[in-house]
Structure formats: structure tokens, C-alpha cells
Design a protein around this motif. Structure first.
Motif, PDB file in Angstrom:
ATOM      1  N   ALA A 165       3.798 -32.914   4.924  1.00  0.00           N
ATOM      2  CA  ALA A 165       5.071 -32.851   5.839  1.00  0.00           C
ATOM      3  C   ALA A 165       6.144 -31.710   4.869  1.00  0.00           C
ATOM      4  N   LEU A 166       6.395 -32.217   3.843  1.00  0.00           N
ATOM      5  CA  LEU A 166       7.045 -31.079   3.095  1.00  0.00           C
ATOM      6  C   LEU A 166       6.680 -29.831   3.124  1.00  0.00           C
ATOM      7  N   LEU A 167       5.249 -29.612   2.671  1.00  0.00           N
ATOM      8  CA  LEU A 167       4.598 -28.231   2.667  1.00  0.00           C
ATOM      9  C   LEU A 167       4.816 -27.558   3.975  1.00  0.00           C
ATOM     10  N   THR A 168       4.615 -28.081   5.134  1.00  0.00           N
ATOM     11  CA  THR A 168       4.538 -27.727   6.403  1.00  0.00           C
ATOM     12  C   THR A 168       6.137 -27.002   6.739  1.00  0.00           C
ATOM     13  N   SER A 169       7.022 -28.048   6.372  1.00  0.00           N
ATOM     14  CA  SER A 169       8.565 -27.937   6.743  1.00  0.00           C
ATOM     15  C   SER A 169       9.043 -26.706   5.942  1.00  0.00           C
ATOM     16  N   GLY A 170       8.552 -26.415   4.302  1.00  0.00           N
ATOM     17  CA  GLY A 170       8.898 -25.431   3.762  1.00  0.00           C
ATOM     18  C   GLY A 170       8.226 -24.162   4.318  1.00  0.00           C
ATOM     19  N   ALA A 171       7.290 -24.372   4.853  1.00  0.00           N
ATOM     20  CA  ALA A 171       6.658 -22.966   5.371  1.00  0.00           C
ATOM     21  C   ALA A 171       7.585 -22.571   6.745  1.00  0.00           C
ATOM     22  N   ALA A 172       7.598 -23.567   7.503  1.00  0.00           N
ATOM     23  CA  ALA A 172       8.592 -23.299   8.896  1.00  0.00           C
ATOM     24  C   ALA A 172       9.744 -22.764   8.490  1.00  0.00           C
ATOM     25  N   VAL A 173      10.624 -23.112   7.381  1.00  0.00           N
ATOM     26  CA  VAL A 173      11.780 -22.520   7.005  1.00  0.00           C
ATOM     27  C   VAL A 173      11.815 -21.432   6.146  1.00  0.00           C
ATOM     28  N   ALA A 174      10.884 -21.226   5.292  1.00  0.00           N
ATOM     29  CA  ALA A 174      11.061 -20.138   4.311  1.00  0.00           C
ATOM     30  C   ALA A 174      10.323 -18.985   4.937  1.00  0.00           C
ATOM     31  N   GLY A 175       9.267 -19.172   5.882  1.00  0.00           N
ATOM     32  CA  GLY A 175       8.413 -18.229   6.467  1.00  0.00           C
ATOM     33  C   GLY A 175       9.238 -17.071   7.157  1.00  0.00           C
ATOM     34  N   PRO A 176      10.257 -17.368   8.037  1.00  0.00           N
ATOM     35  CA  PRO A 176      11.011 -16.218   8.576  1.00  0.00           C
ATOM     36  C   PRO A 176      12.042 -15.764   7.511  1.00  0.00           C
ATOM     37  N   ALA A 177      12.380 -16.432   6.478  1.00  0.00           N
ATOM     38  CA  ALA A 177      13.318 -15.606   5.325  1.00  0.00           C
ATOM     39  C   ALA A 177      12.469 -14.698   4.769  1.00  0.00           C
ATOM     40  N   VAL A 178      11.304 -15.083   4.308  1.00  0.00           N
ATOM     41  CA  VAL A 178      10.647 -14.051   3.640  1.00  0.00           C
ATOM     42  C   VAL A 178      10.162 -12.816   4.442  1.00  0.00           C
ATOM     43  N   LEU A 179       9.658 -12.996   5.632  1.00  0.00           N
ATOM     44  CA  LEU A 179       9.454 -11.938   6.499  1.00  0.00           C
ATOM     45  C   LEU A 179      10.610 -11.045   6.681  1.00  0.00           C
ATOM     46  N   GLY A 180      12.056 -11.594   6.854  1.00  0.00           N
ATOM     47  CA  GLY A 180      13.128 -10.908   7.120  1.00  0.00           C
ATOM     48  C   GLY A 180      13.469 -10.348   5.779  1.00  0.00           C
ATOM     49  N   ALA A 181      13.321 -10.707   4.621  1.00  0.00           N
ATOM     50  CA  ALA A 181      13.704 -10.162   3.386  1.00  0.00           C
ATOM     51  C   ALA A 181      12.615  -9.151   3.136  1.00  0.00           C
ATOM     52  N   ALA A 182      11.409  -9.063   3.668  1.00  0.00           N
ATOM     53  CA  ALA A 182      10.334  -8.241   3.275  1.00  0.00           C
ATOM     54  C   ALA A 182      10.685  -6.793   4.002  1.00  0.00           C
ATOM     55  N   VAL A 183      11.277  -6.959   5.288  1.00  0.00           N
ATOM     56  CA  VAL A 183      11.682  -5.885   6.241  1.00  0.00           C
ATOM     57  C   VAL A 183      12.861  -5.168   5.339  1.00  0.00           C
ATOM     58  N   ILE A 184      13.838  -5.949   5.171  1.00  0.00           N
ATOM     59  CA  ILE A 184      15.037  -5.423   4.439  1.00  0.00           C
ATOM     60  C   ILE A 184      14.676  -4.867   3.016  1.00  0.00           C
ATOM     61  N   VAL A 185      14.032  -5.294   2.306  1.00  0.00           N
ATOM     62  CA  VAL A 185      13.671  -4.613   0.989  1.00  0.00           C
ATOM     63  C   VAL A 185      12.692  -3.249   1.126  1.00  0.00           C
ATOM     64  N   ALA A 186      11.920  -3.295   2.467  1.00  0.00           N
ATOM     65  CA  ALA A 186      11.077  -2.086   2.776  1.00  0.00           C
ATOM     66  C   ALA A 186      12.173  -0.938   3.031  1.00  0.00           C
ATOM     67  N   VAL A 187      13.003  -1.284   3.989  1.00  0.00           N
ATOM     68  CA  VAL A 187      13.848   0.014   4.366  1.00  0.00           C
ATOM     69  C   VAL A 187      15.584  -0.621   4.065  1.00  0.00           C
ATOM     70  N   PRO A 188      15.854  -0.580   2.920  1.00  0.00           N
ATOM     71  CA  PRO A 188      17.296  -1.177   2.954  1.00  0.00           C
ATOM     72  C   PRO A 188      18.281   0.069   3.186  1.00  0.00           C
ATOM     73  N   SER A 189      17.900   1.419   2.752  1.00  0.00           N
ATOM     74  CA  SER A 189      18.660   2.595   3.318  1.00  0.00           C
ATOM     75  C   SER A 189      18.850   2.592   4.787  1.00  0.00           C
ATOM     76  N   LEU A 190      17.671   2.425   5.692  1.00  0.00           N
ATOM     77  CA  LEU A 190      17.799   2.544   6.905  1.00  0.00           C
ATOM     78  C   LEU A 190      18.753   1.467   7.680  1.00  0.00           C
ATOM     79  N   VAL A 191      18.544   0.256   7.101  1.00  0.00           N
ATOM     80  CA  VAL A 191      19.303  -1.085   7.681  1.00  0.00           C
ATOM     81  C   VAL A 191      20.870  -0.704   7.225  1.00  0.00           C
ATOM     82  N   LEU A 192      21.115  -0.396   6.244  1.00  0.00           N
ATOM     83  CA  LEU A 192      22.625   0.177   6.113  1.00  0.00           C
ATOM     84  C   LEU A 192      22.990   1.182   6.884  1.00  0.00           C
TER      85      LEU A 192
END
Length: 425
Positions: free
Chosen positions: A283-310
Motif C-alpha cells: 500500500a505504501l509503495l502504491t501510494s508513493g507511485a501514485a503521488v510521486a509519479g506525476p511529480a517525476v514526469l512533470g519535473a522531467a519535462v521541465i528539466v528537458a526544456v527549462p528555457s522554453l518553459v521560462l
């Protein structure tokens, strides 16, 4: 992978999806608000606005514990007219003294954040009261499983802030933007209050206790302070232009925390139920994946194109903040794991909820020593994150990985304690 996907789908079916969508829209609206305001204001004024907005959120975060407590109260005792009346009245009264303290400290806040007028700092006081009552109203609705209504309150607040806030910022600057933020919370409260009407025959003596909120407040406040202290200190230590760049970078980076926070609100009851049961580690692992998954995905996009986002959000005025955005987005993604582990500690009433407080103290101490540039402040934030995350993983990983002892007195206390902390008899 199939099992994990199935568990995540069930989490969405249990109520995370509507709130996740609403928070995603709110996050996009927040970025749009900052994008427009960042173009209308000079870096110094925008840095001041960002600092006060962060202070607003910081004042409201301890009151987020009200949402958890009110939700559990209704889930256990049901939603009645008396419960609604007592809870909202009590919360309004509890928030009045802190609001008066904030109002009295307005001159100090004005000087510390280098604000242009006393009114900009004084607006924190009414925001505190409105945010408290709104959080309690949302909690009552969540406890009654009116998740769609709670999602609507977020959407309404976003629309009001984008319209009224941007209209007022042109003639009134920072004060106008802050006023729009306060009115948006009032609009959300109005929507929630209309849906909290209970038939006249519904009554009861159940009410929310202040002590029931305090324990959850310790965890929530420590977590927020840990994730936001760098932004507030950056405004204090850096010059106008540098602080404006840091606020812009931090606003983009910390947006990845918004969606996971909404999902965490839906996942937390599952952690409460899972702690005394078999399979709590899964349950803890599943909850961690549900919460952290969107954060990691969003951060990956920002890290890939920070200048474009800014560039899309702020134009060319903050082009030099790309490296800063990368660093802060990575820190924000990993901070979500600290949040999951903190809620795991809260579910089993563990003292590990104090670890983020220690992490915040470490972060503040590091920044007080090394604050010569925005890069140094970001590095201090990352340096505080690493030991905090490792310590939380060590302290929470072991108990959650163990099988519960059947019919143990300790397990019984672990199962009942969270409800005691979040509800009133």
C-alpha cells in the motif's frame, strides 16, 4: 506493472481523479497568473509579490490539517447540520487570534520582505481566516464523499483569481494581485457552503476539537516549511533582480508539487486503513507511485526544456534562470517522496513526522551561511533534501515492510490512533 496500473486505477476510482484534474487546472492557472503578472511587473515588484504569495500559502498550510481532521470527523460520525455549524464556527474563532497577530506584525513583514506598503503585508490577516474556513468546509465535503464539489471549489477559485486578480494588478500592483487571491478563496468558500446545507432534521452533537487538528498540523506545517523555506530566504538575501529570477524559477519548479498534493489527500485514508492490515508495504509503495509519479514526469519535462518553459511563461526577462529551474524541479520531484513518507508516519502516529522540521532547520542554517547567489541557495536546498529523504526512508521503510502482529495491542493502537488524532468524540 499490470498490478501497479490496476492499483493506480482503483485509486483514481476512489476519488483521486476529480481532485487531480481540478488541481492540474489550478496549477496551470497559477502558472498563467504568474506569467502575466511577471510580464506586467518589474523583477523587484514581482519578487515582492512572490514572497507574499508564498507567505499566504505558508499561513494556509497549517490550516490544511483542518481539511484532514474535518474529513475524518464526517467519515466517522456523518455530516449533520450541527457538525457543519460547530466546525465552521470553531475554525473561524480559532483563526481570529493568529490573524490579529499577523496584522500586528505587518510592519515587520513589510520590512523583512522589502514591500512597498503596509497594505501588502496586512492582507495576510484576512487571507488566514478565509483559508482556514475554506479548508474546513472542503474537509467536511470530502468526508461526505462529495469529491466533485471539492474539485469545483478549486476550479472556481482559479477562474476568479485569473480574472479579478489580473484586472486589479494593473491599477493597484502587488496589493491588487493579493486582493484577487483573497476573493478567489471567498468564492471557493461560497461554493462549498452552498453544498454543505443539510436537511433540517439532521442534527448531532459532534464537533471538531482543536487538539485533534494539532497533530496533523505538525506534519503538514513541517513538510511545507521544508519545501518552501528557500524561496522566502531568497527574497530576503538576494537583490531585487536575483530574487525575481529565483521566484520565477521556483514557481515553475514547485508547480510539480501541486498535483501530487491533491492526490495525497485522496491517498492518505488508504494509508490509515492499510497500516494495521496485511500488505501495508504494498500500500505504501502504491501510494508513493501514485503521488510521486506525476511529480517525476512533470519535473522531467521541465528539466528537458527549462528555457522554453521560462520563455513561454515570462518572455525573455528570465532566460538566465534555466539552470536554476533544472535544479529546483529535481529537488521538488524528490520532495514528493518526503511527503509520502511523512503521511505514512502520520498514519501510524510516529514521531518521524518531525523529520521534515529538522530538514527545514538544516536548510535554513545552510542558506544563512551560503546565500551569495541564487545557485548557492538552490544547492543548500538540495543538500538539506538528501539526508532528510534518506532518514525518512530508513525510519518508515522498516515498520511498513513488516507484517502486522495479529491481535496485538500495539497494532490496535496503531489502527485507532489516527482516527483519534483527526476526529472528536
Amino acid at each position: 506493472m499490470t498490478l501497479l496500473a490496476g492499483r493506480l486505477a482503483r485509486l483514481a476510482a476512489l476519488g483521486a481523479a476529480p481532485i487531480a484534474v481540478a488541481v492540474a487546472v489550478q496549477s496551470a492557472g497559477n502558472l498563467a497568473f504568474h506569467a502575466v503578472v511577471g510580464r506586467l511587473m518589474d523583477p523587484g515588484s514581482y519578487g515582492a509579490l512572490g514572497a507574499v504569495l508564498s507567505a499566504m500559502v505558508m499561513l494556509g498550510v497549517p490550516l490544511g490539517a483542518l481539511q484532514t481532521a474535518a474529513s475524518a470527523l464526517v467519515a466517522e460520525h456523518g455530516l449533520t447540520r450541527e457538525t457543519t455549524r460547530r466546525t465552521l464556527r470553531s475554525v473561524a474563532l480559532w483563526s481570529l487570534p493568529p490573524a490579529l497577530v499577523v496584522l500586528g506584525c505587518a510592519p515587520l513583514l513589510r520590512d523583512y520582505f522589502h514591500l512597498a506598503s503596509l497594505a501588502e503585508a496586512a492582507q495576510l490577516a484576512p487571507y488566514l481566516i478565509v483559508a482556514a474556513v475554506t479548508a474546513a468546509a472542503r474537509g467536511l465535503l470530502l468526508g461526505d464523499r462529495r469529491v466533485g464539489t471539492v474539485a469545483t471549489t478549486y476550479l472556481v477559485a482559479t477562474v476568479v483569481r485569473l480574472t479579478l486578480g489580473l484586472v486589479l494588478v494593473v491599477p493597484f500592483g502587488v496589493s491588487g494581485a493579493l486582493a484577487g487571491t483573497i476573493v478567489s478563496e471567498l468564492a471557493a468558500l461560497f461554493v462549498a457552503a452552498r453544498r454543505l446545507r443539510v436537511p433540517a432534521g439532521s442534527s448531532g452533537a459532534t464537533g471538531l476539537r482543536l487538539g485533534a487538528v494539532a497533530y496533523a498540523g505538525i506534519a503538514v506545517t513541517g513538510m511545507f516549511l521544508f519545501s518552501t523555506a528557500d524561496l522566502l530566504l531568497a527574497r530576503h538575501h538576494l537583490g531585487d533582480a536575483a530574487s525575481g529570477s529565483y521566484v520565477a524559477a521556483a514557481t515553475v519548479a514547485k508547480t510539480v508539487l501541486a498535483l501530487p498534493a491533491g492526490i495525497m489527500a485522496a491517498v492518505f485514508p488508504r494509508l490509515l486503513a492499510a497500516w494495521p492490515a496485511a500488505g501495508r508495504g504494498r500500500a505504501l509503495l502504491t501510494s508513493g507511485a501514485a503521488v510521486a509519479g506525476p511529480a517525476v514526469l512533470g519535473a522531467a519535462v521541465i528539466v528537458a526544456v527549462p528555457s522554453l518553459v521560462l520563455r513561454v511563461l515570462y518572455g525573455d526577462g528570465y532566460a538566465d534562470a534555466a539552470g536554476l529551474v533544472r535544479a529546483l524541479a529535481s529537488v521538488a520531484a524528490l520532495t514528493c517522496l518526503v511527503s509520502v513518507l511523512t503521511h505514512a508516519g502520520l498514519a501510524r502516529r510516529s514521531r518521524t513526522i518531525l523529520v521534515p522540521w529538522a530538514g527545514a532547520v538544516l536548510e535554513i542554517a545552510l542558506i544563512q551561511v551560503w546565500h551569495g547567489s541564487a545557485t548557492q541557495i538552490a544547492a543548500c536546498s538540495a543538500a538539506a533534501l538528501v539526508p532528510t529523504l534518506l532518514l525518512m526512508a530508513a525510519l518508515e521503510g522498516l515498520p511498513w515492510s513488516r507484517a502486522p502482529r495479529a491481535k496485538s495491542h500495539i497494532v490496535t493502537e496503531g489502527a485507532d490512533a489516527p482516527h483519534t488524532a483527526a476526529t472528536a468524540a
